[in-house]
Design a protein around this motif. Structure first.
Motif, PDB file in Angstrom:
ATOM      1  N   GLU A  83    -110.138 -50.048  39.286  1.00  0.00           N
ATOM      2  CA  GLU A  83    -108.749 -50.362  38.932  1.00  0.00           C
ATOM      3  C   GLU A  83    -108.391 -49.775  37.565  1.00  0.00           C
ATOM      4  OE1 GLU A  83    -107.317 -54.363  39.280  1.00  0.00           O
ATOM      5  OE2 GLU A  83    -108.358 -54.656  41.197  1.00  0.00           O
ATOM      6  N   THR A  84    -107.101 -49.454  37.421  1.00  0.00           N
ATOM      7  CA  THR A  84    -106.539 -48.956  36.170  1.00  0.00           C
ATOM      8  C   THR A  84    -105.563 -49.988  35.627  1.00  0.00           C
ATOM      9  OG1 THR A  84    -106.724 -46.668  36.936  1.00  0.00           O
ATOM     10  CG2 THR A  84    -105.199 -47.074  35.123  1.00  0.00           C
ATOM     11  N   SER A  85    -105.604 -50.223  34.321  1.00  0.00           N
ATOM     12  CA  SER A  85    -104.611 -51.052  33.634  1.00  0.00           C
ATOM     13  C   SER A  85    -103.996 -50.208  32.527  1.00  0.00           C
ATOM     14  CB  SER A  85    -105.235 -52.307  33.030  1.00  0.00           C
ATOM     15  OG  SER A  85    -105.653 -53.201  34.020  1.00  0.00           O
ATOM     16  N   VAL A  86    -102.680 -50.335  32.350  1.00  0.00           N
ATOM     17  CA  VAL A  86    -101.950 -49.584  31.327  1.00  0.00           C
ATOM     18  C   VAL A  86    -101.227 -50.577  30.423  1.00  0.00           C
ATOM     19  CG1 VAL A  86    -100.171 -47.840  30.887  1.00  0.00           C
ATOM     20  CG2 VAL A  86    -101.638 -47.647  32.917  1.00  0.00           C
ATOM     21  N   PHE A  87    -101.343 -50.347  29.112  1.00  0.00           N
ATOM     22  CA  PHE A  87    -100.669 -51.191  28.127  1.00  0.00           C
ATOM     23  C   PHE A  87     -99.890 -50.293  27.176  1.00  0.00           C
ATOM     24  CE2 PHE A  87    -104.594 -53.288  29.358  1.00  0.00           C
ATOM     25  CZ  PHE A  87    -104.130 -54.535  29.756  1.00  0.00           C
ATOM     26  N   TYR A  88     -98.712 -50.755  26.788  1.00  0.00           N
ATOM     27  CA  TYR A  88     -97.932 -50.073  25.762  1.00  0.00           C
ATOM     28  C   TYR A  88     -98.072 -50.912  24.505  1.00  0.00           C
ATOM     29  CZ  TYR A  88     -96.528 -47.233  29.582  1.00  0.00           C
ATOM     30  OH  TYR A  88     -96.573 -46.374  30.655  1.00  0.00           O
ATOM     31  N   MET A  89     -98.716 -50.323  23.501  1.00  0.00           N
ATOM     32  CA  MET A  89     -99.093 -51.042  22.296  1.00  0.00           C
ATOM     33  C   MET A  89     -98.544 -50.347  21.064  1.00  0.00           C
ATOM     34  SD  MET A  89    -103.133 -51.695  23.248  1.00  0.00           S
ATOM     35  CE  MET A  89    -103.444 -52.626  21.746  1.00  0.00           C
ATOM     36  N   GLY A  90     -98.326 -51.105  20.020  1.00  0.00           N
ATOM     37  CA  GLY A  90     -97.917 -50.518  18.761  1.00  0.00           C
ATOM     38  C   GLY A  90     -96.903 -51.379  18.056  1.00  0.00           C
ATOM     39  N   GLU A  91     -96.226 -50.774  17.106  1.00  0.00           N
ATOM     40  CA  GLU A  91     -95.299 -51.552  16.286  1.00  0.00           C
ATOM     41  C   GLU A  91     -94.146 -52.122  17.111  1.00  0.00           C
ATOM     42  OE1 GLU A  91     -92.640 -48.347  13.954  1.00  0.00           O
ATOM     43  OE2 GLU A  91     -94.794 -48.129  13.629  1.00  0.00           O
ATOM     44  N   ASP A  92     -93.824 -51.501  18.246  1.00  0.00           N
ATOM     45  CA  ASP A  92     -92.775 -52.039  19.114  1.00  0.00           C
ATOM     46  C   ASP A  92     -93.295 -53.121  20.052  1.00  0.00           C
ATOM     47  OD1 ASP A  92     -90.887 -50.395  17.971  1.00  0.00           O
ATOM     48  OD2 ASP A  92     -91.056 -48.851  19.522  1.00  0.00           O
ATOM     49  N   HIS A  93     -94.609 -53.224  20.223  1.00  0.00           N
ATOM     50  CA  HIS A  93     -95.218 -54.247  21.072  1.00  0.00           C
ATOM     51  C   HIS A  93     -96.570 -54.625  20.481  1.00  0.00           C
ATOM     52  CE1 HIS A  93     -96.837 -55.725  25.137  1.00  0.00           C
ATOM     53  NE2 HIS A  93     -95.986 -56.612  24.681  1.00  0.00           N
ATOM     54  N   PRO A  94     -96.578 -55.520  19.480  1.00  0.00           N
ATOM     55  CA  PRO A  94     -97.818 -55.847  18.770  1.00  0.00           C
ATOM     56  C   PRO A  94     -98.703 -56.795  19.574  1.00  0.00           C
ATOM     57  CG  PRO A  94     -95.996 -57.071  17.815  1.00  0.00           C
ATOM     58  CD  PRO A  94     -95.415 -56.184  18.879  1.00  0.00           C
ATOM     59  N   ILE A  95     -99.711 -56.229  20.221  1.00  0.00           N
ATOM     60  CA  ILE A  95    -100.710 -57.008  20.945  1.00  0.00           C
ATOM     61  C   ILE A  95    -102.092 -56.509  20.565  1.00  0.00           C
ATOM     62  CG2 ILE A  95     -99.232 -57.597  22.917  1.00  0.00           C
ATOM     63  CD1 ILE A  95    -100.652 -55.360  24.519  1.00  0.00           C
ATOM     64  N   VAL A  96    -103.086 -57.335  20.836  1.00  0.00           N
ATOM     65  CA  VAL A  96    -104.485 -56.976  20.676  1.00  0.00           C
ATOM     66  C   VAL A  96    -105.093 -56.966  22.067  1.00  0.00           C
ATOM     67  CG1 VAL A  96    -106.704 -57.870  19.860  1.00  0.00           C
ATOM     68  CG2 VAL A  96    -104.749 -57.864  18.337  1.00  0.00           C
ATOM     69  N   VAL A  97    -105.928 -55.959  22.381  1.00  0.00           N
ATOM     70  CA  VAL A  97    -106.559 -55.869  23.695  1.00  0.00           C
ATOM     71  C   VAL A  97    -108.076 -55.786  23.526  1.00  0.00           C
ATOM     72  CG1 VAL A  97    -106.800 -54.460  25.782  1.00  0.00           C
ATOM     73  CG2 VAL A  97    -104.556 -54.775  24.780  1.00  0.00           C
ATOM     74  N   LEU A  98    -108.784 -56.670  24.246  1.00  0.00           N
ATOM     75  CA  LEU A  98    -110.236 -56.613  24.313  1.00  0.00           C
ATOM     76  C   LEU A  98    -110.628 -55.708  25.471  1.00  0.00           C
ATOM     77  CD1 LEU A  98    -113.181 -57.667  23.723  1.00  0.00           C
ATOM     78  CD2 LEU A  98    -112.756 -59.269  25.587  1.00  0.00           C
ATOM     79  N   ILE A  99    -111.471 -54.711  25.201  1.00  0.00           N
ATOM     80  CA  ILE A  99    -111.950 -53.768  26.218  1.00  0.00           C
ATOM     81  C   ILE A  99    -113.449 -54.021  26.411  1.00  0.00           C
ATOM     82  CG2 ILE A  99    -112.153 -51.342  26.879  1.00  0.00           C
ATOM     83  CD1 ILE A  99    -109.911 -50.849  24.679  1.00  0.00           C
ATOM     84  N   PRO A 100    -113.843 -54.574  27.566  1.00  0.00           N
ATOM     85  CA  PRO A 100    -115.256 -54.869  27.792  1.00  0.00           C
ATOM     86  C   PRO A 100    -116.095 -53.603  27.975  1.00  0.00           C
ATOM     87  CG  PRO A 100    -113.854 -56.044  29.377  1.00  0.00           C
ATOM     88  CD  PRO A 100    -112.995 -55.037  28.662  1.00  0.00           C
ATOM     89  N   LYS A 101    -117.377 -53.721  27.681  1.00  0.00           N
ATOM     90  CA  LYS A 101    -118.298 -52.601  27.930  1.00  0.00           C
ATOM     91  C   LYS A 101    -118.210 -52.229  29.412  1.00  0.00           C
ATOM     92  CE  LYS A 101    -122.090 -55.884  27.871  1.00  0.00           C
ATOM     93  NZ  LYS A 101    -121.634 -56.840  26.882  1.00  0.00           N
ATOM     94  N   GLY A 102    -118.331 -50.926  29.688  1.00  0.00           N
ATOM     95  CA  GLY A 102    -118.251 -50.435  31.062  1.00  0.00           C
ATOM     96  C   GLY A 102    -116.851 -50.116  31.534  1.00  0.00           C
ATOM     97  N   VAL A 103    -115.850 -50.359  30.690  1.00  0.00           N
ATOM     98  CA  VAL A 103    -114.465 -50.026  31.027  1.00  0.00           C
ATOM     99  C   VAL A 103    -114.069 -48.797  30.208  1.00  0.00           C
ATOM    100  CG1 VAL A 103    -112.057 -50.798  30.951  1.00  0.00           C
ATOM    101  CG2 VAL A 103    -113.864 -52.402  31.640  1.00  0.00           C
ATOM    102  N   ALA A 104    -113.754 -47.699  30.906  1.00  0.00           N
ATOM    103  CA  ALA A 104    -113.322 -46.473  30.224  1.00  0.00           C
ATOM    104  C   ALA A 104    -111.956 -46.727  29.590  1.00  0.00           C
ATOM    105  CB  ALA A 104    -113.250 -45.321  31.214  1.00  0.00           C
TER     106      ALA A 104
END
Length: 151
Positions: A83-104
């Protein structure tokens, strides 16, 4: 969403001096342990993709600029493998994302200004045995279309 990925919405505490935001705390279980904090800047239109880790987790935050962040689950025993997940991040959308080992993971800088990424890992970088496996940005397995869709 890919199994094990955590998205934390950030709270800004604003007053007449500016704002304050907590990114990562040791009591919220985002990182199993703290290894390293790093900062990088990328210019508009740059694609930095893909890589993954076998032993470490990452937490990503973009304090300035904006980015399209793409995750792809490579883990054999994951219910979200492929599966693919896409996030739009930055000053316009301030979020933190945890990326587990094994996820490109990788990103593309959006807009006309550079993007800055601040990231935390569960292990420090070891140049003699780097825990970083590379995959081309245009890998046919992931098959992600990085182009902007005009709507």
């Amino acid at each position: 969403m890919i199994e094990g990925v955590i998205v934390k919405k950030l709270v800004r505490h604003c007053d007449d001096r500016g704002y304050f935001t907590e990114l990562v705390r040791d009591d919220e279980s985002l990182l199993a342990r703290f290894g390293q904090a790093s900062l990088s800047l990328s210019y508009p239109g740059v694609i930095k993709a893909f890589h993954y880790h076998e032993h470490q987790d990452d937490v990503w935050f973009f304090p300035s600029g904006n980015a399209q962040v793409v995750l792809y689950d490579l883990r054999e025993n994951s219910v979200t493998k492929g599966e693919t997940s896409v996030f739009y991040m930055g000053e316009d959308h301030p979020i933190v994302v945890l990326i587990p080992k094994g996820v490109a993971h990788g990103y593309r800088v959006l807009g006309n200004v550079p993007a800055t990424i601040l990231y935390f890992t569960t292990s420090s970088y070891n140049p003699d045995a780097p825990d970083e496996k590379r995959i081309p940005w245009d890998d046919p397995l992931i098959n992600f279309d990085w182009s902007t869709k005009n709507r």
